[in-house]
Design an enzyme around this catalytic site. Sequence first.
Site, mmCIF file in Angstrom:
data_model
loop_
_atom_site.group_PDB
_atom_site.id
_atom_site.type_symbol
_atom_site.label_atom_id
_atom_site.label_comp_id
_atom_site.label_asym_id
_atom_site.label_seq_id
_atom_site.Cartn_x
_atom_site.Cartn_y
_atom_site.Cartn_z
ATOM 1 N N SER A 151 0.840 -1.193 0.000
ATOM 2 C CA SER A 151 0.000 0.000 0.000
ATOM 3 C C SER A 151 0.872 1.239 0.000
ATOM 4 C CB SER A 151 -0.900 0.028 1.237
ATOM 5 O OG SER A 151 -0.120 0.293 2.410
ATOM 6 N N ASP A 152 0.373 2.336 -0.560
ATOM 7 C CA ASP A 152 1.039 3.610 -0.329
ATOM 8 C C ASP A 152 0.912 3.915 1.162
ATOM 9 O OD1 ASP A 152 2.413 5.965 -0.721
ATOM 10 O OD2 ASP A 152 1.197 6.602 -2.422
ATOM 11 N N CYS A 153 1.751 4.808 1.642
ATOM 12 C CA CYS A 153 1.901 4.949 3.090
ATOM 13 C C CYS A 153 0.684 5.590 3.752
ATOM 14 C CB CYS A 153 3.189 5.699 3.384
ATOM 15 S SG CYS A 153 4.616 4.757 2.812
#
Length: 346
Positions: free
Chosen positions: A244-246
Site C-alpha cells: 500500500s502507499d503509506c
Amino acid sequence: MTQLIIEQEFSKQAKELVAKMDLLEKASQLRYDAPSIKRLGVPAYNWWNEALHGVARAGVATIFPQAIGMAAMFDDTFLKEIADIIAIEGRAKYNQFSRKGDRDIYKGMTFWAPNINIFRDPRWGRGHETYGEDPYLTARLGVAFITGLQGEAGNKYWKAAACAKHFAVHSGPEQDRHHFDAIVSKKDLYETYLPAFEAAVKEARVAGVMGAYNRVNGEPACGSKTLLVDLLKEEWGFDGYIVSDCWALRDFHMEHMVTRTAAESAALAINNGCELNCGNTYLHMLQAYNQGLVKEETITEAVEKLMAIRMKLGLFDEHCEYNEIPYEINDCKKHHEVALEASRRS
C-alpha cells in the site's frame, strides 16, 4: 539454473520458514517495519526505501537528475546504467548498516521506485518524480530502470528490488488524493495509465507494485479486486509483492468511507492481494482475523510472498555475491562522472 527453478526454490524455502511461525509472528511480518523473529533467525527488516534518482535519506549518495530530467535524455540504455549504480550504492549502504545491526527505515534493499504514473495534471505537484506524460516513453524508461536496479533475469539474486508505483490512475491534485475517485474509461485506462505498469510486470519482472491513495472507478486502489486480483495477478501474471502507499489503508474508513473500521480496511486490502502495509492498519490484522474477516491461510500466503522476496535479495544468505560490495564505492568519483554526464544530457 533457470529463473523458474530459482523462484520455485525461494518459494519452497519461504513456505518452510513461514510454517514455523505462529499467527502473531506471521501478522507482524505484514508491516513495512517488520520486527525480528529471533527464535527463527529472522532479522528485523524495514521495507521502506527510496531511490527515484539515487539512494535517498540515509547519508550521502550519488544523486542523479530528478526522474523527469533523466526522462529528457530519451535514453533507456543510459538510464539502465544509472539504475545499476543506484543498486550498487544501495548494497554498499545495506552491507555497512547491517554489519552494525542498523535495520532502520531507508536502509533496506526494497526501493519504492520507479514512479511510472502518467503526469498530465500540474496541480499534482509531484510530476518531477515521473517520466512525463507519454505512455510509451514511460514504459520504456520504467523497464530500463527496473532491470538496471534488479539485475539480469538469470541471476540467482536481485541486486535490489524495484517497485512500480502508484497503481493506478494516480495524478493530481495532491490535496485530494486521499478521497478522490478517478473515473476513467476502459479505453483511457488501457491506452494511457496501464501500459507502463504492464511492461514493468511482463518485461521487467518487477519485484513490487505499490497501490495509489485514490479510488479508481469506485474501488480504493490498494484494495481493488479489479486492479490487484483480476488485472495485475490473474491477467498479467504478476508474482511479486503488492504494498500500500503509506497510510493509504486508513483512507478506506477515514476518507473513502468504503469500510467502517481499521479491521475492515485491513481485511479488504489483504483479501484483495495487498501483502504489505506501509502504515499501521495491519496492526489490526489479528482483530480482523478474530472477527472472521480474514482467513489464516490468506495471512500465511502473504507472508510467504514477502519472505520469498527477501530471500531473492539474498538477505538470508551470508554468501550472497553482493555482500562484499564495500561502502567506499558509494558516492565515488566514477559514479560522480556518470551523474555529471546525466546532468549535461538531461
